[in-house]
Design an enzyme around this catalytic site. Structure first.
Site, PDB file in Angstrom:
ATOM      1  N   ASP A 194      52.735  38.504  -0.259  1.00 25.01           N
ATOM      2  CA  ASP A 194      51.522  39.185   0.210  1.00 25.01           C
ATOM      3  C   ASP A 194      51.862  40.657   0.432  1.00 25.01           C
ATOM      4  OD1 ASP A 194      48.925  39.652   1.034  1.00 25.01           O
ATOM      5  OD2 ASP A 194      49.260  38.942   3.078  1.00 25.01           O
ATOM      6  N   PHE A 195      52.348  41.294  -0.632  1.00 18.52           N
ATOM      7  CA  PHE A 195      52.892  42.643  -0.518  1.00 18.52           C
ATOM      8  C   PHE A 195      51.768  43.668  -0.619  1.00 18.52           C
ATOM      9  CE2 PHE A 195      55.451  46.348  -1.388  1.00 18.52           C
ATOM     10  CZ  PHE A 195      56.642  46.109  -0.726  1.00 18.52           C
TER      11      PHE A 195
END
Length: 303
Positions: A194-195
């Protein structure tokens, strides 16, 4: 955490949250500060430890993505991400290194978007250096396993009847990409999962540190899209096609990743948003917009 009140398990967890926070305060001998706002499935607050050192207490609603967070942060051991100071897996509680000043990369608008993308890429590359076998030994889910579930859902959504404004053909494209892209990679790493720029914090120990991973193992080209999309809104630019072509090329070059794969994963991950929104969007307006954006990305990718 308003959305959690919609489910019985969420309401039960919220009802027990004050007692759980107090338990962790006593267990780790903490002085609590006012909680941060904005979390969707966790309670997070700055704290001081008994020796006066700063930290962050994070207590998370028990769910699938939360299980590997602590072990993976320990695997990274401060390389690109915050350190774990203590972990209580039974209660989904973490005591974490505090980032100071803690400004999110996404809110650092004084830094040009391209520069923020490159700063994010530096952190990404650091995270990817983690030992893959150790990541697998933690039982991390693979990108292929996750996207196989997305492919099943995409096929279900493609089979439904939709208004003509909604480009359901993109669900079929998404299903194909979700199945084919993980098989085509020549390299696998531990990815954050979930960058997005809200999960990159300015710190003293390093310029930027990642928080809140949803870790997976698999194709690194899966990772960059949330960063590319959220440093600002590329779809709001006068020429979004040119902006997306430029950003995907910039990021692929900075990461030494194949440009076609970065672009194809960008398409797939944007379609994934619509898989869920069509069941939550009463008017379908947001879903139509998401799929129009995905079509633009597909044009950039030559798909």
């Amino acid at each position: 955490m308003t959305e959690m009140r919609r489910t019985e398990s969420g309401r039960e967890w919220l009802a027990g949250l004050p007692a759980l926070v107090e338990r962790m305060r006593e267990q780790w001998d903490l002085r609590l500060g006012a909680p941060y706002h904005g979390g969707s499935s966790s309670w997070v607050a700055p704290v001081e430890r008994a020796d006066g050192s700063p930290a962050v207490l994070k207590v998370t609603w028990p769910h699938r993505e939360a299980v590997p967070e602590g072990p993976t942060l320990r695997l990274w051991n401060g390389r690109g991400a915050v350190r774990v100071l203590a972990h209580d897996p039974e209660h989904y509680a973490l005591l974490l290194e505090r980032c100071d000043p803690g400004t999110e990369l996404g809110r650092s608008t004084a830094i040009p978007a391209d520069e923020r993308l490159l700063l994010g890429c530096e952190v990404m590359r650091e995270l990817w250096r983690a030992d893959l076998d150790e990541g697998r030994a933690l039982g991390l889910e693979s990108v292929a396993e996750l996207t196989s579930e997305w492919a099943d859902l995409a096929e279900e959504q493609a089979a439904r009847t939709w208004p003509s404004a909604l480009d359901a053909g993109l669900f079929r494209l998404g299903a194909e990409l979700f199945r084919d892209l993980p098989r085509g990679t020549g390299r696998q790493v531990v990815v954050h999962g979930d960058f997005n720029p809200g999960n990159l914090m300015a710190a003293e120990r390093a310029p930027w540190l990642a928080i809140d991973p949803h870790p997976l193992t698999g194709d690194p080209a899966f990772e960059p899209w949330p960063l590319i999309e959220q440093v600002d809104d590329p779809f709001a630019k006068p020429d979004p096609h040119a902006v997306l072509a430029h950003r995907t090329a910039l990021v692929a070059d900075a990461l030494d990743e194949d440009l076609d794969r970065v672009r194809a994963w960008s398409v797939a991950r944007h379609i994934e948003y619509a898989l869920w929104s069509v069941d939550e969007d009463d008017t379908l307006d947001n879903s139509v917009t998401l799929l129009r954006q995905a079509r633009l990305l597909a044009d950039v990718a030559g798909l």
